[in-house]
Design a protein around this motif. Structure first.
Motif, PDB file in Angstrom:
ATOM      1  N   ALA A  74      12.147  32.099   2.518  1.00 30.20           N
ATOM      2  CA  ALA A  74      13.139  32.661   3.440  1.00 30.20           C
ATOM      3  C   ALA A  74      12.461  33.328   4.640  1.00 30.20           C
ATOM      4  O   ALA A  74      12.881  33.130   5.786  1.00 30.20           O
ATOM      5  CB  ALA A  74      14.031  33.669   2.712  1.00 30.20           C
ATOM      6  N   THR A 104      16.175  41.509  10.751  1.00 25.85           N
ATOM      7  CA  THR A 104      16.261  40.058  10.558  1.00 25.85           C
ATOM      8  C   THR A 104      15.634  39.672   9.222  1.00 25.85           C
ATOM      9  O   THR A 104      16.217  38.908   8.449  1.00 25.85           O
ATOM     10  CB  THR A 104      15.547  39.317  11.718  1.00 25.85           C
ATOM     11  OG1 THR A 104      16.139  39.709  12.946  1.00 25.85           O
ATOM     12  CG2 THR A 104      15.639  37.816  11.545  1.00 25.85           C
ATOM     13  N   GLU A 108      17.488  38.427   5.539  1.00 24.30           N
ATOM     14  CA  GLU A 108      17.084  37.205   4.823  1.00 24.30           C
ATOM     15  C   GLU A 108      16.757  37.514   3.361  1.00 24.30           C
ATOM     16  O   GLU A 108      17.153  36.782   2.455  1.00 24.30           O
ATOM     17  CB  GLU A 108      15.879  36.546   5.500  1.00 24.30           C
ATOM     18  CG  GLU A 108      16.187  35.862   6.791  1.00 24.30           C
ATOM     19  CD  GLU A 108      17.114  34.668   6.632  1.00 24.30           C
ATOM     20  OE1 GLU A 108      16.966  33.894   5.667  1.00 24.30           O
ATOM     21  OE2 GLU A 108      18.000  34.506   7.500  1.00 24.30           O
ATOM     22  N   ASP A 111      19.971  38.759   1.440  1.00 23.90           N
ATOM     23  CA  ASP A 111      20.933  37.670   1.234  1.00 23.90           C
ATOM     24  C   ASP A 111      20.582  36.856  -0.013  1.00 23.90           C
ATOM     25  O   ASP A 111      21.443  36.173  -0.572  1.00 23.90           O
ATOM     26  CB  ASP A 111      20.990  36.743   2.452  1.00 23.90           C
ATOM     27  CG  ASP A 111      21.825  37.327   3.593  1.00 23.90           C
ATOM     28  OD1 ASP A 111      22.484  38.368   3.383  1.00 23.90           O
ATOM     29  OD2 ASP A 111      21.800  36.736   4.689  1.00 23.90           O
TER      30      ASP A 111
END
Length: 120
Positions: A74, A104, A108, A111
């Motif tokens: 990721a 950012t 990632e 998530d």
């Protein structure tokens, strides 16, 4: 009375099997997330530019090699960064060749179901 003993014995066996699997899981030896000892290590990403900074992301919730591979994939999908993961330390060492916001990378990682506890 005998039926109660049988039920208790069955429950004890189930508890022991579950406990054994949980111990392996939390040591990073289990097959959680489809991983386990047979999982393939994610290759390192090479940055083409000059490394301008390095940060360490402490991540909670990684228990096996497959977990670290998921996080590494990721992060490495993001342009301008490269990650190396350490399962025992529960951290990602991220090198930057361009400016990328911490948010950012955190998004990632989170998530995927993991928790970033600190960025240094």
């Amino acid at each position: 009375m005998a039926s109660n003993i049988i039920i208790i014995a069955i429950l004890v066996v189930i508890l022991l099997v579950a406990l054994r699997g949980s111990i392996k899981h939390f040591k990073g030896e289990g097959g959680c997330c489809g991983g386990g000892s047979s999982s393939v290590k994610e290759p390192d990403k090479k940055l083409s530019g000059t490394v301008i900074k390095t940060k360490v992301f402490m991540i909670d919730g990684m228990y096996c090699e497959n977990c670290t591979n998921r996080v590494k994939r990721a992060i490495n999908r993001i342009d301008g960064v490269s990650a190396k993961l350490n399962l025992k330390k529960k951290q990602a060492v991220v090198k930057y060749e361009k400016e990328v916001e911490d948010d950012t990378l955190i998004k990632e990682i989170e998530d995927l179901g993991y928790k970033v506890v600190s960025v240094q």
